[in-house]
Design a protein around this motif. Structure first.
Motif, PDB file in Angstrom:
ATOM      1  N   GLY A 133      -4.753  -0.484  -4.553  1.00 21.44           N
ATOM      2  CA  GLY A 133      -4.070  -1.558  -3.853  1.00 21.44           C
ATOM      3  C   GLY A 133      -3.808  -1.200  -2.405  1.00 21.44           C
ATOM      4  O   GLY A 133      -3.390  -0.066  -2.101  1.00 21.44           O
ATOM      5  N   TYR A 134      -4.067  -2.132  -1.502  1.00 23.04           N
ATOM      6  CA  TYR A 134      -3.767  -1.953  -0.084  1.00 23.04           C
ATOM      7  C   TYR A 134      -2.336  -2.433   0.158  1.00 23.04           C
ATOM      8  O   TYR A 134      -2.047  -3.627   0.027  1.00 23.04           O
ATOM      9  CB  TYR A 134      -4.744  -2.750   0.774  1.00 23.04           C
ATOM     10  N   LEU A 135      -1.447  -1.518   0.522  1.00 23.96           N
ATOM     11  CA  LEU A 135      -0.028  -1.817   0.628  1.00 23.96           C
ATOM     12  C   LEU A 135       0.359  -2.052   2.087  1.00 23.96           C
ATOM     13  O   LEU A 135       0.125  -1.194   2.948  1.00 23.96           O
ATOM     14  CB  LEU A 135       0.808  -0.663   0.073  1.00 23.96           C
ATOM     15  N   THR A 136       0.950  -3.198   2.361  1.00 19.52           N
ATOM     16  CA  THR A 136       1.438  -3.508   3.701  1.00 19.52           C
ATOM     17  C   THR A 136       2.942  -3.279   3.765  1.00 19.52           C
ATOM     18  O   THR A 136       3.619  -3.170   2.743  1.00 19.52           O
ATOM     19  CB  THR A 136       1.122  -4.955   4.075  1.00 19.52           C
ATOM     20  N   GLY A 137       3.460  -3.223   4.979  1.00 19.31           N
ATOM     21  CA  GLY A 137       4.891  -3.030   5.182  1.00 19.31           C
ATOM     22  C   GLY A 137       5.209  -1.858   6.079  1.00 19.31           C
ATOM     23  O   GLY A 137       6.358  -1.708   6.527  1.00 19.31           O
TER      24      GLY A 137
END
Length: 243
Positions: A133-137
């Protein structure tokens, strides 16, 4: 966003619609609205929803052009901090690139874990490998470039950074991201025997929790609050897919 005209929707084949959004925030908001409408039973027939960095593919659409015309009239509120299920990922901040990341951030190596774990992330999309999963934030000041020379093998469970994203490698693969830590037991990230094989699906919120002296237990063991590390706090609805 109300009556958003910034999105672009175009047919992708006979029964799919590709929706293009201006940025990651708009993509997350649109994806969340699609899921809300599907849960409420107000979404036109769609068999698969696949978010990307700035796109959402709607597949299995009987009339893509008709749906495209309707989308511009949707009211799409921004994603709130409590939207989506929450998963805690235990991590030992012991990665081989820890010192390099610390130098890029202008902090001591021991501070990297604290800063990385201070953010609640969201899975924007999945790809590259099953369960990845590509996690943003990550705040813009903490974005780091990929390594100049990718590694031929990144171990399963490696916690990594590249550009605006953070991630956990679910299996051993080549990779060029900067490694700052290790998930002690990466097994929960991808389990084909589970109904939802990927633990981190688009829209899921993710918190990294440091383990070690005075830290939380390893994956699958309850912490002092009774929450199980590396396991969703609430059941998540299946959504999205690889891109």
């Amino acid at each position: 966003m109300t009556g958003d005209r910034s999105l672009t929707a175009r047919p992708a084949g006979r029964h799919a619609l590709l929706v293009e959004l201006p940025d990651a925030e708009g993509t997350a908001a649109f994806h969340a609205e699609v899921l809300r409408r599907r849960a409420a039973g107000t979404l036109p027939p769609v068999t698969e929803i696949v978010p990307g960095a700035r796109t959402v593919l709607l597949d299995g659409v009987p009339d893509p052009e008709a749906l495209a015309r309707r989308l511009t009239d949707w009211e799409i509120p921004p994603v709130t901090s409590d939207d989506g299920d929450l998963v805690d990922i235990p991590v030992r901040y012991d990665g081989p690139d820890l010192a390099e990341v610390a130098a890029l951030w202008g902090v001591a190596p021991r501070e990297v874990g604290a800063r990385h774990a201070s953010v609640t992330y969201r899975v924007a999309f999945c790809g590259f490998a099953p369960g990845f999963g590509y996690l943003t934030g990550l705040p813009p000041e903490l974005h780091v470039p990929r390594r100049d020379t990718p590694r031929t093998r990144v171990p399963a469970g490696a916690v990594a950074l590249a550009g605006p994203y953070s991630a956990v490698y679910p299996r051993a693969t080549p990779g060029g991201w900067r490694l700052i830590g290790t998930m002690p037991d990466p097994g929960p990230l991808w389990d084909p025997a589970r109904e939802r094989a990927a633990l981190l699906t688009p829209g899921t919120r993710v918190r990294f929790v440091a383990v070690g002296d005075g830290g939380r237990g390893e994956a699958g063991t309850p912490d002092a609050t009774g929450t199980t590390a590396g396991v969703p706090r609430t059941p998540a609805s299946p959504a999205g897919g690889a891109i």
